[in-house]
Write a protein that holds these residues in place. Structure first.
Motif, mmCIF file in Angstrom:
data_model
loop_
_atom_site.group_PDB
_atom_site.id
_atom_site.type_symbol
_atom_site.label_atom_id
_atom_site.label_comp_id
_atom_site.label_asym_id
_atom_site.label_seq_id
_atom_site.Cartn_x
_atom_site.Cartn_y
_atom_site.Cartn_z
ATOM 1 N N LEU A 170 5.060 8.976 5.855
ATOM 2 C CA LEU A 170 4.106 10.071 5.995
ATOM 3 C C LEU A 170 4.943 11.312 6.765
ATOM 4 O O LEU A 170 5.541 11.081 7.856
ATOM 5 N N GLY A 189 0.779 14.756 8.181
ATOM 6 C CA GLY A 189 -0.590 14.241 8.174
ATOM 7 C C GLY A 189 -1.435 15.324 7.925
ATOM 8 O O GLY A 189 -1.576 16.108 9.064
ATOM 9 N N PRO A 239 -7.615 14.790 5.480
ATOM 10 C CA PRO A 239 -6.868 15.365 4.152
ATOM 11 C C PRO A 239 -7.934 15.480 2.988
ATOM 12 O O PRO A 239 -8.649 14.629 2.505
ATOM 13 N N ARG A 297 -3.889 14.325 -0.967
ATOM 14 C CA ARG A 297 -2.778 13.866 -0.730
ATOM 15 C C ARG A 297 -1.904 14.127 -1.935
ATOM 16 O O ARG A 297 -1.833 13.897 -3.071
ATOM 17 N N VAL A 329 1.839 13.183 -3.116
ATOM 18 C CA VAL A 329 2.726 11.924 -3.189
ATOM 19 C C VAL A 329 4.142 12.432 -3.849
ATOM 20 O O VAL A 329 3.996 12.751 -4.990
ATOM 21 N N GLU A 378 -2.177 15.836 2.960
ATOM 22 C CA GLU A 378 -1.487 14.867 3.661
ATOM 23 C C GLU A 378 -0.197 14.596 2.554
ATOM 24 O O GLU A 378 -0.224 14.336 1.511
ATOM 25 N N LEU A 435 3.168 12.608 1.431
ATOM 26 C CA LEU A 435 3.639 11.147 1.536
ATOM 27 C C LEU A 435 4.979 11.275 0.881
ATOM 28 O O LEU A 435 4.734 11.765 -0.428
ATOM 29 N N CYS A 464 -0.446 3.147 -4.706
ATOM 30 C CA CYS A 464 -1.240 3.986 -4.739
ATOM 31 C C CYS A 464 -2.577 3.764 -4.743
ATOM 32 O O CYS A 464 -3.601 4.525 -4.194
ATOM 33 N N LEU A 502 -4.309 3.411 -1.463
ATOM 34 C CA LEU A 502 -4.572 4.495 -0.517
ATOM 35 C C LEU A 502 -6.223 4.649 -0.435
ATOM 36 O O LEU A 502 -6.912 4.374 -1.442
ATOM 37 N N SER A 552 -9.055 10.073 -0.794
ATOM 38 C CA SER A 552 -8.649 11.367 -0.956
ATOM 39 C C SER A 552 -8.039 11.678 -2.259
ATOM 40 O O SER A 552 -7.459 10.839 -2.930
ATOM 41 N N LEU A 569 -5.493 12.710 -5.233
ATOM 42 C CA LEU A 569 -3.924 12.658 -5.199
ATOM 43 C C LEU A 569 -3.324 13.727 -6.250
ATOM 44 O O LEU A 569 -3.946 14.021 -7.068
#
Length: 258
Positions: free
Chosen positions: A16, A19, A23, A26, A28, A52, A54, A84, A87, A90, A92
């Motif tokens: 993370l 954060g 969120p 996200r 990634v 967020e 990541l 993934c 998670l 939220s 992505l």
């Protein structure tokens, strides 16, 4: 997708970086060959409050230093797709640089094909030729000196660490494993595999890329495809962090922090 191996979890695979409060998205981020999750720390102050951030934690580096690196794309992409999928719900988006672009793509493909799994709403690929346009430089079996020369020539934070002889001994096995993964990897796309927008970024002085090789990413999606170049070489994003992140969030319809 395979079931996650015993002991594998989202927390094991993602760091993370920032954060978001409740969120709405996200993001990634997938590092380059030899790279690590900390590469994306410079993005922290640029990420909107409701996002967020990541970063993927590849085995064999930083706080997973003593785990064996993964040398096959299939194994890495399967594990990350499972992580993934675990998670919370939220939306992505994926960003991958260099090797990370191919990893992000392969994870997105696996999520798209898995019943009930939620894949990314957009894929951002950076510093990487599209499928069928990548050429192996044969560095997986090169000498340590040759590997270091190559990394220094491209720049990047890994190159700075390699100036320290003790760190070099710790870092080179992961670099070599990543190059081995790249050299073994060949994407097979009989038809467009994704239905999401794909955005391809690259440095205008990257010796490994040209407009044609970047445009090859258009073959992976039935949705929007856009390219954009930034001033710089392979690691253009180190100097162009703010405009890159701003463009990325603009594409996602989110206002980046300033």
């Amino acid at each position: 997708m395979n079931t996650m191996p015993h002991g594998t979890s989202a927390s094991q695979w993602f760091r993370l970086i920032r954060g978001g409060r409740a969120p709405g998205l996200r993001l990634v981020c997938f590092p380059h060959a030899g790279g690590a999750a900390s590469f994306f720390r410079s993005w922290t102050h640029l990420v909107p409050d409701n996002v967020e951030l990541l970063a993927v934690r590849y085995p064999g580096r930083e706080d997973r230093l003593f785990e064996p690196p993964v040398e096959r794309m299939e194994e890495l992409a399967e594990s990350l797709a499972d992580a993934c999928a675990s998670l919370e719900s939220s939306p992505l988006a994926f960003f991958g640089h260099s090797m990370g672009a191919s990893v992000a793509f392969e994870v997105a493909v696996r999520l798209a094909a898995a019943p009930g799994a939620v894949g990314p709403e957009a894929l951002f690929v950076s510093g990487r030729a599209g499928p069928g346009k990548n050429h192996s430089r044969g560095l997986a079996n090169a000498t340590d000196e040759k590997l270091v020369q190559d990394l220094v020539a491209m720049s990047g934070t890994t190159a700075e660490a390699l100036a320290n002889e003790e760190l070099r001994e710790l870092l080179l096995p992961a670099v070599r494993a990543d190059y081995r993964l790249i050299e073994r990897y060949a994407a097979s796309i009989p038809s467009p595999a994704l239905d999401i927008p794909v955005y391809a970024y690259y440095g205008d002085r990257d010796d490994e890329l040209d407009e044609d090789s970047v445009n090859a990413w258009s073959s992976v999606t039935r949705s929007t495809f856009v390219t954009r170049s930034f001033p710089g070489g392979h690691f253009y994003l180190e100097e162009q962090t703010a405009p890159l992140v701003a463009d990325l969030f603009t594409r996602l319809g989110v206002k980046a922090s300033t």
